[in-house]
Write a protein that holds these residues in place. Structure first.
Motif, PDB file in Angstrom:
ATOM      1  N   LEU A  97      36.197 -19.081  20.019  1.00  0.00           N
ATOM      2  CA  LEU A  97      35.850 -20.514  20.828  1.00  0.00           C
ATOM      3  C   LEU A  97      35.743 -20.203  22.392  1.00  0.00           C
ATOM      4  O   LEU A  97      36.710 -19.412  22.838  1.00  0.00           O
ATOM      5  CB  LEU A  97      36.917 -21.426  20.582  1.00  0.00           C
ATOM      6  N   ASP A  98      34.832 -20.910  22.749  1.00  0.00           N
ATOM      7  CA  ASP A  98      34.784 -21.196  24.347  1.00  0.00           C
ATOM      8  C   ASP A  98      34.893 -22.428  24.860  1.00  0.00           C
ATOM      9  O   ASP A  98      34.984 -22.877  25.782  1.00  0.00           O
ATOM     10  CB  ASP A  98      33.629 -20.249  25.004  1.00  0.00           C
TER      11      ASP A  98
ATOM     12  N   ASP B 117      31.817 -26.711  15.632  1.00  0.00           N
ATOM     13  CA  ASP B 117      30.905 -27.787  14.910  1.00  0.00           C
ATOM     14  C   ASP B 117      30.235 -27.221  13.776  1.00  0.00           C
ATOM     15  O   ASP B 117      29.184 -26.524  14.051  1.00  0.00           O
ATOM     16  CB  ASP B 117      29.821 -28.327  16.124  1.00  0.00           C
TER      17      ASP B 117
ATOM     18  N   LYS C  30      26.098 -28.104  13.147  1.00  0.00           N
ATOM     19  CA  LYS C  30      24.985 -27.424  13.912  1.00  0.00           C
ATOM     20  C   LYS C  30      24.418 -26.328  13.054  1.00  0.00           C
ATOM     21  O   LYS C  30      24.948 -25.839  12.077  1.00  0.00           O
ATOM     22  CB  LYS C  30      25.533 -26.982  15.217  1.00  0.00           C
TER      23      LYS C  30
ATOM     24  N   HIS D 287      32.500 -15.310  13.550  1.00  0.00           N
ATOM     25  CA  HIS D 287      33.255 -16.126  12.662  1.00  0.00           C
ATOM     26  C   HIS D 287      33.554 -15.281  11.372  1.00  0.00           C
ATOM     27  O   HIS D 287      32.884 -14.716  10.768  1.00  0.00           O
ATOM     28  CB  HIS D 287      32.202 -17.300  12.475  1.00  0.00           C
TER      29      HIS D 287
ATOM     30  N   ARG E 109      23.444 -22.931  11.708  1.00  0.00           N
ATOM     31  CA  ARG E 109      24.236 -21.694  11.600  1.00  0.00           C
ATOM     32  C   ARG E 109      23.317 -20.756  12.055  1.00  0.00           C
ATOM     33  O   ARG E 109      22.037 -20.716  12.240  1.00  0.00           O
ATOM     34  CB  ARG E 109      24.698 -21.524  10.197  1.00  0.00           C
TER      35      ARG E 109
ATOM     36  N   VAL F  42      29.100 -20.096  12.640  1.00  0.00           N
ATOM     37  CA  VAL F  42      28.771 -21.008  13.562  1.00  0.00           C
ATOM     38  C   VAL F  42      29.036 -20.439  14.886  1.00  0.00           C
ATOM     39  O   VAL F  42      28.323 -20.967  16.003  1.00  0.00           O
ATOM     40  CB  VAL F  42      29.751 -22.184  13.364  1.00  0.00           C
ATOM     41  N   LYS F  43      29.629 -19.173  15.099  1.00  0.00           N
ATOM     42  CA  LYS F  43      29.595 -18.451  16.212  1.00  0.00           C
ATOM     43  C   LYS F  43      29.449 -16.957  15.738  1.00  0.00           C
ATOM     44  O   LYS F  43      30.366 -16.539  14.940  1.00  0.00           O
ATOM     45  CB  LYS F  43      30.986 -18.863  16.787  1.00  0.00           C
ATOM     46  N   ARG F  44      29.127 -15.954  16.760  1.00  0.00           N
ATOM     47  CA  ARG F  44      29.070 -14.830  16.644  1.00  0.00           C
ATOM     48  C   ARG F  44      30.541 -14.229  16.351  1.00  0.00           C
ATOM     49  O   ARG F  44      31.647 -14.892  16.872  1.00  0.00           O
ATOM     50  CB  ARG F  44      28.686 -13.815  17.681  1.00  0.00           C
TER      51      ARG F  44
ATOM     52  N   ILE G 276      37.188 -18.699  14.188  1.00  0.00           N
ATOM     53  CA  ILE G 276      36.189 -18.686  14.902  1.00  0.00           C
ATOM     54  C   ILE G 276      36.373 -18.531  16.508  1.00  0.00           C
ATOM     55  O   ILE G 276      37.214 -19.287  17.113  1.00  0.00           O
ATOM     56  CB  ILE G 276      35.562 -20.114  14.691  1.00  0.00           C
TER      57      ILE G 276
ATOM     58  N   CYS H 175      35.931 -14.402  24.164  1.00  0.00           N
ATOM     59  CA  CYS H 175      36.133 -15.487  23.975  1.00  0.00           C
ATOM     60  C   CYS H 175      37.346 -16.171  24.554  1.00  0.00           C
ATOM     61  O   CYS H 175      38.332 -15.090  25.009  1.00  0.00           O
ATOM     62  CB  CYS H 175      36.225 -16.056  22.397  1.00  0.00           C
TER      63      CYS H 175
ATOM     64  N   ASP I 107      32.505 -25.147  19.714  1.00  0.00           N
ATOM     65  CA  ASP I 107      32.163 -24.041  18.741  1.00  0.00           C
ATOM     66  C   ASP I 107      32.823 -24.206  17.433  1.00  0.00           C
ATOM     67  O   ASP I 107      32.215 -23.633  16.680  1.00  0.00           O
ATOM     68  CB  ASP I 107      32.810 -22.858  19.209  1.00  0.00           C
TER      69      ASP I 107
END
Length: 130
Positions: A99-100, A106, A109, A37, A111, A33-35, A97, A77, A104
């Motif tokens: 997070l910002d 979620d 959304k 992860h 992938r 979901v985020k770089r 994960i 992050c 993030d």
């Protein structure tokens, strides 16, 4: 039948492994979901995190903390967030994960995907912080 994670532990399936000890494994989520992860798992196949005994759960979380500290050094992050959902694979796993923003976390959304070289670069940068 062994879970996909057990097959990764047994090296039957490839993974971008960041860290391993006798009881745990940490590797990149290939549909993040985020770089950056990551997934942190016990090597013992247990379906539900709250079925783990207290000592095993504490060790899993201590391992996850070690990985998250290295992950935060490598991936810009605000924080490393954790999530335990457990619906997609019947094997305990903690999502770590970067997070910002709360969004993030979620999982609904779309992938992300990266090239093999990018996954390797992300893995190597996190490993360097261990």
């Amino acid at each position: 039948m062994a879970s996909i994670f057990t097959r990764i532990i047994n090296r039957e399936l490839p993974a971008y492994i960041v860290a391993e000890d006798d009881d745990h494994l940490a590797f990149l989520d290939v549909k993040p979901v985020k770089r950056g992860h990551l997934l942190v798992i016990p090597k013992k196949e247990i379906d539900y995190i709250f079925d783990m005994d207290d000592e095993a759960l504490a060790r899993l979380n201590a391992f996850a903390k070690k990985i998250a500290v290295a992950q935060k050094k490598a991936i810009p992050c605000k924080r490393i967030g954790t999530a335990v959902v457990g619906l997609e694979v019947p094997h305990v796993h903690i999502h770590l994960i970067p997070l910002d923003a709360i969004a993030d976390l979620d999982f609904t959304k779309e992938r992300l995907t990266f090239s093999k070289e990018e996954y390797e670069s992300i893995r190597d940068s996190i490993k360097a912080g261990l």
